[in-house]
Design a protein around this motif. Structure first.
Motif, PDB file in Angstrom:
ATOM      1  N   THR A   1       0.860  -1.394  -0.185  1.00 27.97           N
ATOM      2  CA  THR A   1      -0.190  -0.052  -0.235  1.00 27.97           C
ATOM      3  C   THR A   1       0.569   1.518   0.110  1.00 27.97           C
ATOM      4  O   THR A   1       2.131   1.596   0.670  1.00 27.97           O
ATOM      5  CB  THR A   1      -0.817   0.332   1.252  1.00 27.97           C
ATOM      6  N   VAL A   2       0.436   2.760  -1.191  1.00 31.23           N
ATOM      7  CA  VAL A   2       0.813   3.602  -1.003  1.00 31.23           C
ATOM      8  C   VAL A   2       0.144   4.291  -1.049  1.00 31.23           C
ATOM      9  O   VAL A   2      -0.688   4.477  -1.117  1.00 31.23           O
ATOM     10  CB  VAL A   2       1.883   3.451  -2.724  1.00 31.23           C
ATOM     11  N   PHE A   3       0.714   5.303   0.598  1.00 31.09           N
ATOM     12  CA  PHE A   3      -0.171   7.298   0.066  1.00 31.09           C
ATOM     13  C   PHE A   3       0.801   7.923  -0.612  1.00 31.09           C
ATOM     14  O   PHE A   3       2.377   7.859  -0.134  1.00 31.09           O
ATOM     15  CB  PHE A   3      -0.494   6.909   1.268  1.00 31.09           C
ATOM     16  N   CYS A   4       0.550   8.093  -1.098  1.00 26.63           N
ATOM     17  CA  CYS A   4       1.047   9.669  -1.630  1.00 26.63           C
ATOM     18  C   CYS A   4       0.749  10.986  -0.696  1.00 26.63           C
ATOM     19  O   CYS A   4      -1.068  10.681  -0.705  1.00 26.63           O
ATOM     20  CB  CYS A   4       0.781   9.697  -3.531  1.00 26.63           C
ATOM     21  N   ARG A   5       1.590  11.752  -0.643  1.00 28.72           N
ATOM     22  CA  ARG A   5       0.882  13.165  -0.467  1.00 28.72           C
ATOM     23  C   ARG A   5       0.788  14.468  -0.739  1.00 28.72           C
ATOM     24  O   ARG A   5       0.418  15.737  -0.468  1.00 28.72           O
ATOM     25  CB  ARG A   5       2.106  12.990   0.602  1.00 28.72           C
ATOM     26  N   GLU A   6       0.104  13.963  -2.198  1.00 29.01           N
ATOM     27  CA  GLU A   6      -0.106  15.931  -3.193  1.00 29.01           C
ATOM     28  C   GLU A   6      -0.803  14.676  -4.583  1.00 29.01           C
ATOM     29  O   GLU A   6       0.012  13.467  -4.436  1.00 29.01           O
ATOM     30  CB  GLU A   6       1.046  16.319  -3.524  1.00 29.01           C
ATOM     31  N   LYS A   7      -1.102  15.083  -5.912  1.00 29.43           N
ATOM     32  CA  LYS A   7      -2.051  14.876  -5.930  1.00 29.43           C
ATOM     33  C   LYS A   7      -0.937  14.127  -7.526  1.00 29.43           C
ATOM     34  O   LYS A   7      -1.248  13.320  -8.936  1.00 29.43           O
ATOM     35  CB  LYS A   7      -3.081  15.031  -6.898  1.00 29.43           C
TER      36      LYS A   7
ATOM     37  N   PHE B   1       0.931   9.662 -10.921  1.00 32.29           N
ATOM     38  CA  PHE B   1       1.851   8.424 -11.377  1.00 32.29           C
ATOM     39  C   PHE B   1       1.984   7.307 -11.000  1.00 32.29           C
ATOM     40  O   PHE B   1       2.393   6.650 -11.990  1.00 32.29           O
ATOM     41  CB  PHE B   1       3.316   9.689 -10.860  1.00 32.29           C
ATOM     42  N   VAL B   2       2.499   7.277  -9.622  1.00 37.45           N
ATOM     43  CA  VAL B   2       2.395   6.063  -8.414  1.00 37.45           C
ATOM     44  C   VAL B   2       0.584   5.303  -9.697  1.00 37.45           C
ATOM     45  O   VAL B   2       1.173   3.495  -9.601  1.00 37.45           O
ATOM     46  CB  VAL B   2       1.748   6.248  -7.148  1.00 37.45           C
ATOM     47  N   LYS B   3      -0.660   5.854  -9.574  1.00 32.19           N
ATOM     48  CA  LYS B   3      -1.535   5.117  -9.754  1.00 32.19           C
ATOM     49  C   LYS B   3      -1.705   4.796 -11.000  1.00 32.19           C
ATOM     50  O   LYS B   3      -1.891   3.448 -11.378  1.00 32.19           O
ATOM     51  CB  LYS B   3      -2.427   5.938  -9.456  1.00 32.19           C
TER      52      LYS B   3
ATOM     53  N   TYR C   1      -3.427   5.159  -3.025  1.00 33.34           N
ATOM     54  CA  TYR C   1      -3.795   6.206  -1.733  1.00 33.34           C
ATOM     55  C   TYR C   1      -3.450   7.478  -1.502  1.00 33.34           C
ATOM     56  O   TYR C   1      -2.696   8.227  -1.483  1.00 33.34           O
ATOM     57  CB  TYR C   1      -4.785   5.631  -0.733  1.00 33.34           C
ATOM     58  N   LEU C   2      -4.390   8.301  -1.474  1.00 31.25           N
ATOM     59  CA  LEU C   2      -4.159  10.418  -1.956  1.00 31.25           C
ATOM     60  C   LEU C   2      -4.454  10.331   0.165  1.00 31.25           C
ATOM     61  O   LEU C   2      -5.484  10.489   0.402  1.00 31.25           O
ATOM     62  CB  LEU C   2      -4.771  11.228  -2.628  1.00 31.25           C
ATOM     63  N   TRP C   3      -3.124  11.435   1.005  1.00 28.74           N
ATOM     64  CA  TRP C   3      -3.289  11.820   1.748  1.00 28.74           C
ATOM     65  C   TRP C   3      -2.525  12.342   1.857  1.00 28.74           C
ATOM     66  O   TRP C   3      -0.861  12.338   1.863  1.00 28.74           O
ATOM     67  CB  TRP C   3      -3.604  10.667   3.168  1.00 28.74           C
ATOM     68  N   HIS C   4      -2.636  13.179   3.258  1.00 28.65           N
ATOM     69  CA  HIS C   4      -1.817  14.356   4.021  1.00 28.65           C
ATOM     70  C   HIS C   4      -0.321  13.932   4.797  1.00 28.65           C
ATOM     71  O   HIS C   4      -0.759  13.143   5.106  1.00 28.65           O
ATOM     72  CB  HIS C   4      -2.412  15.427   4.667  1.00 28.65           C
TER      73      HIS C   4
ATOM     74  N   ASN D   1       6.977  21.273  -3.609  1.00 29.47           N
ATOM     75  CA  ASN D   1       6.308  22.479  -3.106  1.00 29.47           C
ATOM     76  C   ASN D   1       5.033  22.781  -3.038  1.00 29.47           C
ATOM     77  O   ASN D   1       3.665  22.799  -2.271  1.00 29.47           O
ATOM     78  CB  ASN D   1       7.523  23.780  -2.580  1.00 29.47           C
ATOM     79  N   GLU D   2       5.149  22.963  -4.423  1.00 28.91           N
ATOM     80  CA  GLU D   2       3.633  23.383  -4.848  1.00 28.91           C
ATOM     81  C   GLU D   2       3.026  22.351  -4.915  1.00 28.91           C
ATOM     82  O   GLU D   2       1.287  23.029  -4.752  1.00 28.91           O
ATOM     83  CB  GLU D   2       3.917  24.364  -6.293  1.00 28.91           C
ATOM     84  N   ALA D   3       3.163  21.270  -5.801  1.00 31.98           N
ATOM     85  CA  ALA D   3       1.855  19.776  -5.320  1.00 31.98           C
ATOM     86  C   ALA D   3       1.488  19.633  -3.319  1.00 31.98           C
ATOM     87  O   ALA D   3      -0.183  19.500  -3.325  1.00 31.98           O
ATOM     88  CB  ALA D   3       2.648  18.777  -5.386  1.00 31.98           C
ATOM     89  N   VAL D   4       2.593  19.633  -2.949  1.00 34.75           N
ATOM     90  CA  VAL D   4       2.404  20.194  -1.533  1.00 34.75           C
ATOM     91  C   VAL D   4       1.599  21.136  -0.518  1.00 34.75           C
ATOM     92  O   VAL D   4       0.055  20.666   0.106  1.00 34.75           O
ATOM     93  CB  VAL D   4       2.373  19.722  -0.256  1.00 34.75           C
TER      94      VAL D   4
END
Length: 251
Positions: A114-120, A125-127, A136-139, A229-232
């Motif tokens: 399971t991979v969580f990414c902290r920005e879209k 890219f991973v998805k 999944y996406l989470w902060h 930086n911009e994505a977060v």
């Protein structure tokens, strides 16, 4: 976007012991680690810290969140390459991820991943490229920290990086790169007390910006050498009325 609340996801590991990889880092990584510790403690998840040459102690591995799983750095990539078939389950906590090398590592892992990414940007890219795991996406876990707001302080702090993630031709005068003067598990008092002295923070250090935002300072976040930086900011920090994203530094 498949946004999944990390705490709700980790409920299934409540009261469980896991192996935990905390890669080397700076003071910003310590903000992530302290936030992660808050989350794990709330769920009574016990972590056994492992290095690349450590034996497996548990069937489940957590990789701490951050920005290490990119082409700029090799710690997470090397660790997962060596441990590719060792664990029954692997959870990568909210990370920025880019580069074909990282995708190759993910696609060669065994077990339930399971991979969580902290920005879209990373999530997309991973998805698109990770063929057999959950994404999944989470902060960023730094946001699990809570600090008292500070209305004191005066003047402006310039806290810009000088490494390969910098895009500046010249560093502003009286610069203090607070993140450089720390390590990945350092107590946060020094960082917080330094930020409290000022009214306004200019930085291209993502976690200096996050920490300053959490204590209520006016924050101007500037770009780093890739989209992080911009994505977060777009996913998380733009929700803070005291934080702005700036394209260039006023001379």
């Amino acid at each position: 976007m498949e946004e999944v609340d990390l705490k709700k996801f980790l409920e299934k590991y409540r009261d469980v012991k896991v192996d935990f990889y905390r890669f080397p880092g700076n003071y910003g990584d310590s903000l992530i680690w302290h936030g992660t510790k808050i989350l794990l403690n709330e769920l009574n998840i016990s972590e056994n810290y492992v290095e690349i040459d450590s034996p497996k102690n548990n069937e489940i591995l957590f990789i701490d969140g951050g920005g290490n799983f990119v082409d700029y750095y090799s710690d997470v990539r090397n660790f997962l390459t060596k441990k590719h078939d060792l664990y029954r389950e692997i959870v990568i906590l909210p990370h920025t991820i880019f580069g074909d090398k990282q995708i190759d590592v993910l696609n060669n892992l065994s077990g339930d991943i399971t991979v969580f990414c902290r920005e879209k940007v990373s999530f997309n890219f991973v998805k698109k490229n990770f063929l057999k795991g959950n994404v999944y996406l989470w902060h960023d876990c730094a946001f699990y920290n809570t600090f008292s707001k500070s209305s004191d302080g005066s003047g402006v702090l310039n806290a810009f990086r000088k490494d390969k993630e910098s895009i500046l031709d010249s560093i502003p005068n009286a610069n203090n790169d607070l993140s450089y003067n720390g390590y990945a598990t350092k107590p946060l008092d020094e960082l917080i007390n330094s930020l409290k002295q000022y009214e306004e923070i200019n930085t291209d250090r993502l976690h200096v910006a996050i920490c300053a935002a959490l204590i209520g300072k006016k924050v101007n976040l500037f770009p780093n050498s890739y989209y992080k930086n911009e994505a977060v900011f777009d996913y998380s920090l733009k929700n803070f009325p005291n934080v702005s994203f700036k394209r260039s530094i006023d001379k």
